[in-house]
Write a protein that holds these residues in place. Sequence first.
Motif, PDB file in Angstrom:
ATOM      1  N   LEU A 101     -14.016  -4.508  12.088  1.00  0.00           N
ATOM      2  CA  LEU A 101     -12.958  -3.961  12.921  1.00  0.00           C
ATOM      3  C   LEU A 101     -11.628  -4.641  12.598  1.00  0.00           C
ATOM      4  O   LEU A 101     -11.586  -5.721  12.012  1.00  0.00           O
ATOM      5  N   LEU A 102     -10.543  -3.995  13.013  1.00  0.00           N
ATOM      6  CA  LEU A 102      -9.206  -4.474  12.687  1.00  0.00           C
ATOM      7  C   LEU A 102      -8.655  -5.333  13.818  1.00  0.00           C
ATOM      8  O   LEU A 102      -8.524  -4.865  14.950  1.00  0.00           O
ATOM      9  N   VAL A 103      -8.329  -6.588  13.527  1.00  0.00           N
ATOM     10  CA  VAL A 103      -7.771  -7.504  14.519  1.00  0.00           C
ATOM     11  C   VAL A 103      -6.250  -7.421  14.489  1.00  0.00           C
ATOM     12  O   VAL A 103      -5.626  -7.556  13.428  1.00  0.00           O
ATOM     13  N   HIS A 104      -5.645  -7.199  15.640  1.00  0.00           N
ATOM     14  CA  HIS A 104      -4.189  -7.108  15.747  1.00  0.00           C
ATOM     15  C   HIS A 104      -3.565  -8.412  16.255  1.00  0.00           C
ATOM     16  O   HIS A 104      -2.500  -8.815  15.787  1.00  0.00           O
ATOM     17  N   LYS A 105      -4.222  -9.040  17.228  1.00  0.00           N
ATOM     18  CA  LYS A 105      -3.717 -10.282  17.798  1.00  0.00           C
ATOM     19  C   LYS A 105      -4.921 -11.178  18.098  1.00  0.00           C
ATOM     20  O   LYS A 105      -5.976 -10.679  18.491  1.00  0.00           O
ATOM     21  N   ASP A 106      -4.729 -12.486  17.957  1.00  0.00           N
ATOM     22  CA  ASP A 106      -5.872 -13.382  18.154  1.00  0.00           C
ATOM     23  C   ASP A 106      -5.375 -14.812  18.375  1.00  0.00           C
ATOM     24  O   ASP A 106      -4.587 -15.330  17.586  1.00  0.00           O
ATOM     25  N   THR A 107      -5.819 -15.440  19.468  1.00  0.00           N
ATOM     26  CA  THR A 107      -5.496 -16.847  19.718  1.00  0.00           C
ATOM     27  C   THR A 107      -6.531 -17.446  20.667  1.00  0.00           C
ATOM     28  O   THR A 107      -7.043 -16.772  21.545  1.00  0.00           O
ATOM     29  N   ASP A 108      -6.833 -18.708  20.458  1.00  0.00           N
ATOM     30  CA  ASP A 108      -7.731 -19.402  21.382  1.00  0.00           C
ATOM     31  C   ASP A 108      -6.949 -20.288  22.354  1.00  0.00           C
ATOM     32  O   ASP A 108      -7.552 -21.021  23.142  1.00  0.00           O
ATOM     33  N   HIS A 109      -5.617 -20.234  22.300  1.00  0.00           N
ATOM     34  CA  HIS A 109      -4.764 -20.947  23.260  1.00  0.00           C
ATOM     35  C   HIS A 109      -3.569 -20.049  23.559  1.00  0.00           C
ATOM     36  O   HIS A 109      -2.466 -20.271  23.049  1.00  0.00           O
ATOM     37  N   LEU A 110      -3.778 -19.045  24.385  1.00  0.00           N
ATOM     38  CA  LEU A 110      -2.766 -18.025  24.618  1.00  0.00           C
ATOM     39  C   LEU A 110      -1.415 -18.611  25.006  1.00  0.00           C
ATOM     40  O   LEU A 110      -0.378 -18.235  24.452  1.00  0.00           O
ATOM     41  N   TYR A 111      -1.408 -19.530  25.966  1.00  0.00           N
ATOM     42  CA  TYR A 111      -0.143 -20.023  26.501  1.00  0.00           C
ATOM     43  C   TYR A 111       0.510 -21.089  25.626  1.00  0.00           C
ATOM     44  O   TYR A 111       1.585 -21.585  25.949  1.00  0.00           O
ATOM     45  N   GLN A 112      -0.143 -21.404  24.522  1.00  0.00           N
ATOM     46  CA  GLN A 112       0.486 -22.248  23.503  1.00  0.00           C
ATOM     47  C   GLN A 112       0.860 -21.423  22.275  1.00  0.00           C
ATOM     48  O   GLN A 112       1.302 -21.977  21.259  1.00  0.00           O
ATOM     49  N   SER A 113       0.679 -20.113  22.357  1.00  0.00           N
ATOM     50  CA  SER A 113       0.965 -19.232  21.227  1.00  0.00           C
ATOM     51  C   SER A 113       2.284 -18.498  21.445  1.00  0.00           C
ATOM     52  O   SER A 113       2.905 -18.599  22.511  1.00  0.00           O
ATOM     53  N   ASP A 114       2.680 -17.733  20.440  1.00  0.00           N
ATOM     54  CA  ASP A 114       3.891 -16.915  20.558  1.00  0.00           C
ATOM     55  C   ASP A 114       3.564 -15.480  20.952  1.00  0.00           C
ATOM     56  O   ASP A 114       4.408 -14.591  20.839  1.00  0.00           O
ATOM     57  N   LEU A 115       2.336 -15.243  21.439  1.00  0.00           N
ATOM     58  CA  LEU A 115       1.910 -13.891  21.813  1.00  0.00           C
ATOM     59  C   LEU A 115       2.279 -13.532  23.253  1.00  0.00           C
ATOM     60  O   LEU A 115       2.269 -12.359  23.627  1.00  0.00           O
ATOM     61  N   VAL A 116       2.586 -14.536  24.066  1.00  0.00           N
ATOM     62  CA  VAL A 116       2.786 -14.298  25.497  1.00  0.00           C
ATOM     63  C   VAL A 116       3.985 -13.386  25.732  1.00  0.00           C
ATOM     64  O   VAL A 116       5.093 -13.644  25.261  1.00  0.00           O
ATOM     65  N   ASP A 117       3.737 -12.310  26.474  1.00  0.00           N
ATOM     66  CA  ASP A 117       4.805 -11.389  26.862  1.00  0.00           C
ATOM     67  C   ASP A 117       4.578 -11.001  28.317  1.00  0.00           C
ATOM     68  O   ASP A 117       3.761 -11.626  29.011  1.00  0.00           O
ATOM     69  N   GLU A 118       5.265  -9.977  28.804  1.00  0.00           N
ATOM     70  CA  GLU A 118       5.132  -9.611  30.212  1.00  0.00           C
ATOM     71  C   GLU A 118       3.738  -9.089  30.548  1.00  0.00           C
ATOM     72  O   GLU A 118       3.294  -9.175  31.694  1.00  0.00           O
ATOM     73  N   VAL A 119       3.031  -8.572  29.564  1.00  0.00           N
ATOM     74  CA  VAL A 119       1.670  -8.073  29.783  1.00  0.00           C
ATOM     75  C   VAL A 119       0.680  -9.228  29.822  1.00  0.00           C
ATOM     76  O   VAL A 119      -0.119  -9.370  30.750  1.00  0.00           O
ATOM     77  N   LEU A 120       0.713 -10.077  28.814  1.00  0.00           N
ATOM     78  CA  LEU A 120      -0.235 -11.183  28.742  1.00  0.00           C
ATOM     79  C   LEU A 120       0.074 -12.275  29.755  1.00  0.00           C
ATOM     80  O   LEU A 120      -0.755 -13.149  29.994  1.00  0.00           O
ATOM     81  N   SER A 121       1.247 -12.226  30.360  1.00  0.00           N
ATOM     82  CA  SER A 121       1.588 -13.185  31.412  1.00  0.00           C
ATOM     83  C   SER A 121       0.983 -12.814  32.756  1.00  0.00           C
ATOM     84  O   SER A 121       1.003 -13.626  33.689  1.00  0.00           O
ATOM     85  N   ILE A 122       0.441 -11.604  32.880  1.00  0.00           N
ATOM     86  CA  ILE A 122      -0.243 -11.226  34.125  1.00  0.00           C
ATOM     87  C   ILE A 122      -1.435 -12.155  34.309  1.00  0.00           C
ATOM     88  O   ILE A 122      -2.232 -12.352  33.389  1.00  0.00           O
ATOM     89  N   LYS A 123      -1.570 -12.711  35.484  1.00  0.00           N
ATOM     90  CA  LYS A 123      -2.657 -13.658  35.733  1.00  0.00           C
ATOM     91  C   LYS A 123      -3.528 -13.185  36.889  1.00  0.00           C
ATOM     92  O   LYS A 123      -3.032 -12.836  37.956  1.00  0.00           O
TER      93      LYS A 123
END
Length: 216
Positions: A172-194
């Motif tokens: 399968l095709l991976v678009h985004k991947d991190t094992d430390h989300l809040y230490q990555s540059d992926l965090v946006d308004e969607v991934l900030s939902i807790k």
Amino acid sequence: MGKDKLRKFAEINTFPNVYQLDEAKVLKGKWATDHFKNDRPIVLELACGKGEYAVNLAKLFPEKNFIGIDLKGNRIWRGARTGVDEGINNLAFLRIQIEDLLDYFGAREVEEIWITFADPQPQISREKKRLTYPGFLEKYRVLLTSEGKINLKTDNDGLYNYTKEKVQELGLLVHKDTDHLYQSDLVDEVLSIKTHYERIYLKKDKNINYIQFSFN
């Protein structure tokens, strides 16, 4: 069952944004037109619990339709109640077993799937219950549009690593991947939902894993 749970079960029966078990089968392939009364994309939150992600995504993206799915009606009650009280018309909830998804949604009916802090089912004997088990992934393949994506957000390193293994095995095709989300540059308004549980994990300094992938 406690009085509060009984009250919530009774109350969701009156909510216009909640469907339960067989009554929802008539909407298969027609969620957008027959429930939401539009032709906008459908996004699912699986094992949604109180529906925090579905509720907040619906607020962020009024141009899409969101459906939270869980079997536990007393949990669904919270998100559904919020949807009713705040008039979030692009939000609905479905109380079913997730393994029965194909009975409730048509092929290519869903644009995106979110799996947020689901039970990791760590026992080997319960592998088939994991929401990223290949059997589930094949169901998602049927439901998703050609460019549809799956998102897994979890505190559980085991489920995250298991998912990565299956994604690789299936090509399968991976678009985004991190094992430390809040230490990555992926965090946006969607991934900030807790979610409620995510806040608990973060207070304990637990890392949050995230992976987005697709079949295309």
